[in-house]
Design an enzyme around this catalytic site. Structure first.
Site, short mmCIF file in Angstrom:
data_model
loop_
_atom_site.label_atom_id
_atom_site.label_comp_id
_atom_site.label_asym_id
_atom_site.label_seq_id
_atom_site.Cartn_x
_atom_site.Cartn_y
_atom_site.Cartn_z
N ASP A 1 0.85 -1.18 0.00
CA ASP A 1 0.00 0.00 0.00
C ASP A 1 0.89 1.24 0.00
O ASP A 1 2.08 1.17 0.30
CB ASP A 1 -0.89 0.03 1.25
CG ASP A 1 -1.86 -1.14 1.31
OD1 ASP A 1 -2.04 -1.81 0.28
OD2 ASP A 1 -2.40 -1.38 2.41
N ASP B 1 1.15 4.78 1.97
CA ASP B 1 0.68 5.48 3.16
C ASP B 1 1.07 6.95 3.08
O ASP B 1 2.26 7.27 2.96
CB ASP B 1 1.27 4.86 4.43
CG ASP B 1 0.79 3.44 4.64
OD1 ASP B 1 -0.43 3.22 4.68
OD2 ASP B 1 1.64 2.53 4.77
#
Length: 207
Positions: A131, A133
């Site tokens: 992911d 962030d």
């Protein structure tokens, strides 16, 4: 003590000798290689700051404290906004797409998580399914309608993008603030609590 360091700041200078005797071997190995630690949300004694040590595996995270006197260098998430990604990975491709948008909106924002760690240290921490962030400094309230528009932009990325809104009283996930729930989870150095407004102080704890 009120620390001048904020969650997600990266600090250099922590050594294996500063770890407790029962710290895992991988944490000592990581610090022995000279890698930074990340500031975490927790209280620390005067003269210390709460930090976390990252290992190679995702589950390798160790909570520790670092003496302020040992800090040699600090990199904040917003210091990484203009660092060019060294690799072609989905998280870094998403960052390249979002950077002009976030800059154009005039916000103070930064990069956390594995992407921030890799950009700051040069140590490969990302993989193809990582992911992205992001951190958004929001000293003033962000309207929920505008939060939804921002979330829509983030969700139009090639990977999962998670953003934390950093208010004067803690952090709240953009995804929550943009959602339908009236109350959202706000985290600070002491507790997590459900609040109506993350920009107002509250003493209510989560059960």
């Amino acid at each position: 003590m009120v620390s001048t360091f904020l969650a997600h700041d990266l600090l250099w200078g922590m050594t294996p000798a500063l770890l407790p005797a029962d710290a895992p071997a991988w944490a000592s190995e990581a610090l022995g290689l000279g890698q930074p630690v990340v500031v975490r949300r927790a209280l620390a004694p005067a003269g210390w700051v709460a930090v976390g040590v990252r290992g190679r595996a995702r589950e390798q995270r160790y909570a520790a404290s670092m003496p302020l006197a040992a800090i040699q260098r600090r990199v904040r998430p917003e210091d990484l906004c203009h660092v060019e990604p060294p690799r072609e990975l989905p998280a870094l491709q998403a960052l390249s797409r979002l950077r002009p948008l976030l800059n154009a909106w005039g916000w103070t924002w930064g990069i956390g998580g594995s992407a921030g760690f890799e950009l700051a240290s040069g140590i490969e921490a990302l993989h193809g399914r990582s992911d992205l962030d992001l951190i958004l400094r929001t000293p003033q309230p962000l309207e929920r309608q505008r939060a939804r528009a921002l979330l829509a932009e983030l969700d139009d990325s090639v990977c999962q993008v998670d953003m934390q809104l950093q208010t004067p009283f803690g952090a709240v996930a953009l995804r929550e603030w943009a959602g339908p729930s009236r109350r959202v989870l706000l985290k600070d150095d002491v507790q997590a609590r459900l609040v109506d407004n993350p920009w107002q102080p509250s003493l209510e704890r989560v059960a």
